[in-house]
Design a protein around this motif. Sequence first.
Motif, PDB file in Angstrom:
ATOM      1  N   PHE A   1       0.825  -1.214   0.000  1.00  0.00           N
ATOM      2  CA  PHE A   1       0.000   0.000   0.000  1.00  0.00           C
ATOM      3  C   PHE A   1       0.855   1.258   0.000  1.00  0.00           C
TER       4      PHE A   1
ATOM      5  N   VAL B   1       0.601   4.895   1.615  1.00  0.00           N
ATOM      6  CA  VAL B   1      -0.160   5.663   2.594  1.00  0.00           C
ATOM      7  C   VAL B   1       0.301   7.109   2.538  1.00  0.00           C
TER       8      VAL B   1
ATOM      9  N   ILE C   1       0.156  10.778   4.235  1.00  0.00           N
ATOM     10  CA  ILE C   1      -0.155  11.544   5.452  1.00  0.00           C
ATOM     11  C   ILE C   1       0.469  12.917   5.275  1.00  0.00           C
TER      12      ILE C   1
ATOM     13  N   TYR D   1       4.212   6.912   2.370  1.00  0.00           N
ATOM     14  CA  TYR D   1       4.884   5.762   2.965  1.00  0.00           C
ATOM     15  C   TYR D   1       4.445   4.517   2.208  1.00  0.00           C
TER      16      TYR D   1
ATOM     17  N   VAL E   1       3.971   0.716   2.393  1.00  0.00           N
ATOM     18  CA  VAL E   1       3.845  -0.276   3.465  1.00  0.00           C
ATOM     19  C   VAL E   1       3.547  -1.629   2.835  1.00  0.00           C
TER      20      VAL E   1
ATOM     21  N   GLY F   1     -13.598   4.693   2.315  1.00  0.00           N
ATOM     22  CA  GLY F   1     -12.918   3.444   1.998  1.00  0.00           C
ATOM     23  C   GLY F   1     -11.403   3.546   2.008  1.00  0.00           C
ATOM     24  N   ASN F   2     -10.884   4.716   1.629  1.00  0.00           N
ATOM     25  CA  ASN F   2      -9.433   4.858   1.549  1.00  0.00           C
ATOM     26  C   ASN F   2      -8.869   5.756   2.628  1.00  0.00           C
TER      27      ASN F   2
ATOM     28  N   PHE G   1      -8.531   6.861   6.628  1.00  0.00           N
ATOM     29  CA  PHE G   1      -8.673   6.539   8.042  1.00  0.00           C
ATOM     30  C   PHE G   1      -8.053   7.662   8.862  1.00  0.00           C
TER      31      PHE G   1
ATOM     32  N   THR H   1      -5.007   9.615   7.232  1.00  0.00           N
ATOM     33  CA  THR H   1      -4.250   8.777   6.308  1.00  0.00           C
ATOM     34  C   THR H   1      -5.100   8.425   5.097  1.00  0.00           C
TER      35      THR H   1
ATOM     36  N   VAL I   1      -5.114   5.721   2.218  1.00  0.00           N
ATOM     37  CA  VAL I   1      -4.443   4.461   1.909  1.00  0.00           C
ATOM     38  C   VAL I   1      -4.887   3.971   0.546  1.00  0.00           C
TER      39      VAL I   1
ATOM     40  N   THR J   1      -3.941   1.053  -2.685  1.00  0.00           N
ATOM     41  CA  THR J   1      -3.090  -0.019  -3.197  1.00  0.00           C
ATOM     42  C   THR J   1      -2.197   0.610  -4.257  1.00  0.00           C
TER      43      THR J   1
ATOM     44  N   GLN K   1      -4.253   1.623  -7.235  1.00  0.00           N
ATOM     45  CA  GLN K   1      -5.081   2.820  -7.008  1.00  0.00           C
ATOM     46  C   GLN K   1      -4.221   4.081  -6.997  1.00  0.00           C
TER      47      GLN K   1
END
Lengths: 178, 498
Positions: A16, A18, A20, A25, A27, A72-73, A75, A86, A88, A90, A93
């Motif tokens: 993924f 991410v 921020i 990042y 991950v 969905g993406n 958080f 964040t 997130v 894939t 995406q």
Amino acid sequence: MSLKEIVGESRTMNEFVVTINSNKYVVKFSPNGEVTVGENTIPFEVTKINGNAYLLKFGNRVFEITSNKISGNNFGLLIDGWYFDTTVRTLLQETVNELQQNKAKAKHHSDVKAPMPGLILKMKKLVGESVNIGDPILILEAMKMENELRSPSSGTVKEIFYKEGQSVEKDVTIMTIE
Amino acid sequence: MFKKILIANRGEIAHRIIKACREMNIISVAIYSEADKNALHVRRSDEAYLIGPSPANESYLNKEKIIRLAKQIGADAIHPGYGFLSENSQFIKMVEDSGITFIGPSSKSVEMMGEKTSARRLMKEHNVPIVPGTTVSIKSSEEGKKIAKEIGYPVMLKAAAGGGGKGMRKIENESEFDSSYERAKNESLKAFGNDDVYLEKFIENPKHIEVQILADKFGNYIHLFERECSVQRRHQKVVEEAPSIAVDEFTRKKITQAAVNAAKACNYYNAGTIEFLMDKNKNFYFLEMNTRLQVEHPVTEMITGIDIVKQQIKIADNQKLSIRQEDLKIHGHAVECRIYAEDVDNNFAPSTGKIIHHRLTSGPGIRIDRGIDIMSEVPIYYDPMLAKVVAWGIDREEALVRMKRALSEYQISGVITNVPAFNWILHQKTFLDGTFDINFLDNEFLPLVPHKWKDESAKEYEEIASVLGAFLKMQEQLTPSSTNHVSQRNSWREQNYE
């Protein structure tokens, strides 16, 4: 080359990107209980305390994290008094998103969006009127305070989607300026 | 003693008053609007009554309905909390005339202090120093501009009926006057039902220092020392403490005496607060008197050991003050952080929604006064303050480390809060050395919004956040139907507009 070839579909399930505060990042989770963030690979464990609280063990460091699932993406995570929004995606995406952003940059209009949910008290501009950057364009009332919204750009008011007296949700486009 | 008290308020302060009633074995009665039907103050009360639709003017501000209800259910007293009808002398008069006891000052005292211009006149007569400006409200923008020129810009426009930053505007120069005048009048009309505004000279970089007083109906007056409330954004207090490290013994003596004089000037009884602006040379000026319980009263309770709400109830019950001034001492230091439902990095936009997770912080020296619990709604209709975290320590240093520790333990989900902002505030040199003034946040914090205020210690957590974020996303992909943590943005922000 297709997007699929660039990314490789099999990798998208556990890798993924991410975002921020515009920091990215990468991950990657491995099946043996390790996570790779950037250059570091570290054992990790997540325990769900309840629907919105998690215990994350990252190596031997322990973190209690509260989550707000925003979409969905997206958080929102509260850790030791710090809050992180964040996004997130894939790898697939993320690539699609970058392409879309480049496309959007080519266009030349700006949307005036509601920075908060509220009630439109007064519209100071009509369709067709010209505005300069920083001009007061409307007054939005939220939680008993009147907030003057100013134009994000110079141009002409192209379209207005709401009337005085109407309530707006956060982030909805109230008018467009071209 | 009263048997039943109706609490004409909501949120944390209604909850606080319920606690006092419980301890005094008095039946507590909550009123609530439609939006608040599951609110914490309703859950904690002994009896609860729906008072009206969600907008405050149809519920918590509906004077007739509240008084009629109090009579109907046999309440012998009404506690107004703060905000809403607490300083509405017309309401207090109606309560007095109905034979129900108002837990607060007389309508007369409130009237004398509530209209800010006549209060300024009264203070001047009683040798309480006031900020230069008008002692009558201004009739037109033209008149205002003329006076502003005389006393010199910048000036402040303030609601004559006001308080709490509503209807208040700073004007830097004449070109801003007309639009600010209009805005201030509109805001005051909406917030207080009265659009009178007056003008004051703008005091450069003052501190906001206030003094808590208690007075009974037999002419006994005491003060409970000062509070420091200079950490404000848009005139809303964010951090308060007691005592103030900027107030020395000599100044404390003078300012508390001035406060007692101010209370005496309006024949005050019950709990009240006299707010002052204090400049760099420790000259202080009367700002206004809050003729009610104050949001930040817990810091005073922590350093004096006095339960101010219980004192209010006893005074209203015609009891004599049992505390003597000479017995009062400042014990340690207390700090309060106000937790607001707001998104700091999104221009402090109010965040509304349903609280889906809430874990209180606790431990040595920590007290939380809150208006929310799991499944509480945070509606758009009311003030966005959710809770107050209060920390006590033997000195300021200990109070602050406890506060930092407590805030790092605070967990809340469902709305976005300003908790992270305290990571910045409580670490600033200006805050730590006590040299901050009321412009501290506006000058030093706001330029760093959005995101630039987050320092290296926040960066360290980003990696951790990215791991959990990615993990939650992965889980969702594996079991796409399990969206059991929080619902989608639209329903998360679900709210009922009028």
